[in-house]
Design an enzyme around this catalytic site. Structure first.
Site, PDB file in Angstrom:
ATOM      1  N   GLU A  61      11.863   8.517 -14.580  1.00  0.00           N
ATOM      2  CA  GLU A  61      12.421   9.827 -14.217  1.00  0.00           C
ATOM      3  C   GLU A  61      12.929   9.824 -12.773  1.00  0.00           C
ATOM      4  O   GLU A  61      13.973  10.411 -12.475  1.00  0.00           O
ATOM      5  CB  GLU A  61      11.363  10.916 -14.419  1.00  0.00           C
TER       6      GLU A  61
ATOM      7  N   GLY B  32       0.831  -1.208   0.000  1.00  0.00           N
ATOM      8  CA  GLY B  32       0.000   0.000   0.000  1.00  0.00           C
ATOM      9  C   GLY B  32       0.857   1.247   0.000  1.00  0.00           C
ATOM     10  O   GLY B  32       1.178   1.789   1.065  1.00  0.00           O
TER      11      GLY B  32
ATOM     12  N   GLU C 229      12.733  -4.495  -4.403  1.00  0.00           N
ATOM     13  CA  GLU C 229      11.806  -4.523  -5.532  1.00  0.00           C
ATOM     14  C   GLU C 229      12.513  -4.203  -6.848  1.00  0.00           C
ATOM     15  O   GLU C 229      12.149  -4.724  -7.896  1.00  0.00           O
ATOM     16  CB  GLU C 229      10.669  -3.526  -5.286  1.00  0.00           C
TER      17      GLU C 229
ATOM     18  N   SER D 294       0.982   3.881  -3.212  1.00  0.00           N
ATOM     19  CA  SER D 294       0.355   4.991  -3.944  1.00  0.00           C
ATOM     20  C   SER D 294      -1.014   5.353  -3.382  1.00  0.00           C
ATOM     21  O   SER D 294      -1.751   4.503  -2.887  1.00  0.00           O
ATOM     22  CB  SER D 294       0.180   4.619  -5.421  1.00  0.00           C
TER      23      SER D 294
END
Lengths: 383, 326
Positions: A370, A130, A248, A132
């Site tokens: 980015e 959890g 990740e 975003s």
């Protein structure tokens, strides 16, 4: 620059895992068409994940006393490589095995480790992340969903979004604000583990542009959590999330998202016997880049194996890897449609278009291109 | 000997003898003897020569960092080429000349551009799968007319005494060397360009604080690391290398070379174009090495043909044909 990233070989004992995991992975993909295998990351199959757990292919980096195999990152590399290249359905254990269990191992209490990690190693628990929220994407420190202390624990209110696996998941490890306001940025954030069956949790799946619903909105309305829902220390959520993201971002999954399509296209070329110089050059370019990316990914794994957290190096490999993954469907589309009189079978076509449509997600999940380039620039001494 | 025992003295020696001033002097046509003698005296020219033949017998994986160092210092002499030539000559039981030796693949009468061709009097020439040592007749190595370049246009002379070329040919060996040189110069350019971006102030702050530049510099670093790892992959196994490994090294390094040179110049602005600035010593070489011994598309075609002839999956191909053994 980045001289620590040097060529490394997979140790013989880890390479030795390959035949056994391949047999299981190929069995899973045998009767499945390429466009479904191309969904490997989002292929959800609890029975398959439990089977991997039984065979000892989960928790490879985790200690034996919590049910892990205590093998290390190289073993995990071999297993993940085989699963992704076969297009096996990995979603039901993917997140838990890759980052939730290492996070709990690193920051959890002994009781939390004893409860969750053996179940993760058996492939029984599906985790989601959890992070975003509607107003917090790349700017993760701006999360607003709150966990407030109560007499017995915590009360959670707010909303998460784009949460992979939430619809089928058992638990979410959420980044929540436990003090202050969004203006306090990195301070006042904590990680809590939320039972997705708790009263007040509502999960609403979101259908994506390919017709799948692998992610979801998750609403929290006065969700009561016990005191031991907190993972690690209150207020240190940002530091923990950063460490979690390193897990990740650094695995081999960041180079293989389009590999099922690549293999299907190569079989198409081999079947038709097309070997003009433009075709050979395209095949050679993909092959050289895949070989190099794989070597870079193993080099990164070697840093993990030394106990380091190669955040910058992992960002570098992920950015190059996802660029490759995204270029494949574009170039293969041009190649196939550049030979309009050459028949393309329906399965290859569906695979091409599935990967073409989902490819933008490759450089979104786990940190946008980015953001990663910003991390690399900082690692170069810019800013 | 471990890695740093070999690389550090070599790199220190290059820092002393191959300064930008010394590099420019040779590019102007001044004598090469002082630099060559210093490098020859170090003994490294026989790094790849078998121990039984009086060399170091180092594996090519250990020599790769030396080649990178040559690129990092823009060394204007064919040191890496000579290392390869001396190893091949020694394997054939032949004596090597004391001076620099080029690597040339050219049929009789065929004219080819050879990097550093103006500063060597000998070449190991490949024709029809045979190698022969050839003395370059005075006047037969012609300047290419490219400013400051030491490359020469050399016409393949018929080789007399010959011995079999290694599997994959001279071009694959030269490609391995070029990839390592590219990786070395690329590393130097990333460092130079990052420093410049941190120093150069525009709009009241170092240009390196501009996100647009940071994004481009991050990609430049990615390309430089990819070139280095690809070069290491090419040098990870046997010598001569499997064709797929040499092709991977040169393809990835060549593709990176043009992109890295472009970003280095874009960040430096006008000053980087000037002859006086050291940037061009490295960017000119990146382009020359990219074009030498087969560019990315040449090696991609070679690799593509090998790949399509293999019925296996892509990852199995790269895992078994282009990866270091444990």
């Amino acid at each position: 620059m980045f001289d620590t990233l040097v060529l490394a070989a997979l140790p013989v004992e880890d390479e030795a895992l390959r035949p056994a995991i391949r047999a299981i992975a190929e069995e899973a993909g045998k009767a499945v068409s390429a466009d479904v295998r191309a969904r490997s990351w989002s292929g959800f199959d609890r029975a398959f994940s439990r089977r991997l757990g039984e065979a000892g292919f989960l928790g490879l980096t985790l200690p034996k006393r919590y049910g892990g195999a205590e093998r290390g990152p190289f073993a995990r590399f071999v297993v993940v490589e085989e699963l992704l290249c076969a297009g096996a359905p990995v979603a039901a254990h993917w997140i838990a095995d890759r980052q939730s269990a290492p996070l709990i191992l690193g920051y959890g209490t002994e009781a939390q480790r004893d409860y969750y990690i053996p179940r993760i190693c058996r492939g029984e628990l599906v985790f989601c992340i959890g992070m975003s929220e509607p107003g917090s994407g790349s700017d993760l420190a701006s999360v607003r969903t709150r966990a407030d202390r109560t007499a017995n624990g915590w009360r959670v209110n707010g909303q998460k979004i784009w949460t992979t696996n939430a619809a089928h998941g058992d638990y979410m490890i959420a980044l929540l604000r436990t003090s202050g306001t969004a203006d306090d940025r990195h301070a006042g954030l904590s990680q809590l583990i939320i039972d997705l069956k708790a009263p007040g949790v509502t999960v609403r799946p979101i259908v994506d542009l390919t017709g799948d619903a692998h992610f979801a909105e998750v609403f929290f309305e006065d969700v009561e959590l016990p005191a031991d829902a907190l993972i690690g220390n209150e207020g240190e959520g940002w530091k923990q999330v950063t460490a979690e993201l390193a897990f990740e971002r650094s695995g081999p999954e960041r180079i293989y998202s389009s590999v099922v399509l690549l293999d299907a296209w190569i079989r198409h070329l081999q079947g038709g016997g097309r070997d003009d110089s433009a075709t050979l050059a395209l095949v050679g370019d993909f092959t050289a880049r895949l070989a190099t990316l794989r070597a870079m990914s193993i080099a990164c794994t070697a840093r993990l194996a030394l106990g380091e957290s190669p955040v910058v190096e992992a960002s570098l490999v992920k950015d190059l890897g996802t660029s490759f993954e995204q270029e494949l469907p574009v170039a293969i589309g041009d190649d196939l449609a550049g030979h309009p009189d050459e028949p393309v079978d329906a399965e290859l076509y569906r695979t091409l278009l599935y990967v073409t449509h989902i490819a933008p997600s490759f450089s979104l999940r786990g940190g946008t291109r980015e953001i990663l380039r910003g991390i690399i620039a900082r690692g170069m001494g810019l800013r | 000997m471990d890695y740093s025992d070999i690389l550090e003295p070599f790199e220190r020696m290059l820092e002393t003898v191959a300064t930008p001033t010394a590099v420019r002097a040779i590019e102007r046509g001044e004598p090469v003897d002082a630099m060559w003698n210093a490098i020859a005296a170090s003994g490294f020219l026989d790094a790849l020569v078998a121990e039984a033949a009086g060399g170091f017998g180092l594996p090519v994986a250990t020599v790769q960092p030396l080649w990178q160092a040559l690129g990092r210092h823009a060394v204007p002499l064919p040191v890496g080429e000579t290392m390869i030539a001396r190893a091949l000559l020694a394997d054939a039981g032949l004596a090597a000349p004391t001076g620099p030796v080029l690597l040339v693949v050219a049929a009789p009468g065929q004219s080819v551009v050879v990097p550093l061709g103006l500063v060597a009097r000998h070449a190991l020439v490949e024709q029809d799968g045979q190698l022969g040592l050839v003395e370059i007749a005075p006047g037969s190595a012609a300047s290419t007319g490219v400013a400051a370049s030491l490359a020469a246009r050399i016409e393949g002379a018929a080789i007399a005494a010959s011995f079999p070329a290694p599997a994959g040919g001279l071009r694959a060996l030269a490609a391995l060397l070029r990839a390592a040189l590219i990786a070395g110069a690329a590393d130097r350019l990333v460092t130079m360009t990052t420093s410049y971006a941190n120093e150069r102030v525009q709009f009241g702050k170092p240009i390196g604080r501009q996100q647009a530049l940071q994004q481009n510099l991050a990609v430049m670093a990615e390309d430089a690391v990819a070139a280095r790892i690809a070069s290491q992959l090419g040098c990870a196994g046997s010598f001569p290398p499997p064709l797929a490994a040499a092709a991977t090294a040169k393809s990835v390094a060549s593709k990176a070379a043009a992109r890295i040179a472009a970003t280095a110049h874009a960040v430096h602005g006008a000053i980087g174009i000037s002859a006086e600035h050291d940037l061009q010593l490295f960017t000119r070489r990146l382009h020359e090495w990219r074009l030498a011994d087969g560019s990315e598309s040449y090696w991609n075609r070679q690799l593509g043909a090998v790949r399509l002839a293999d019925a296996g999956a892509s990852v199995d191909f790269v895992r078994t044909r282009i990866a270091p053994a444990a």
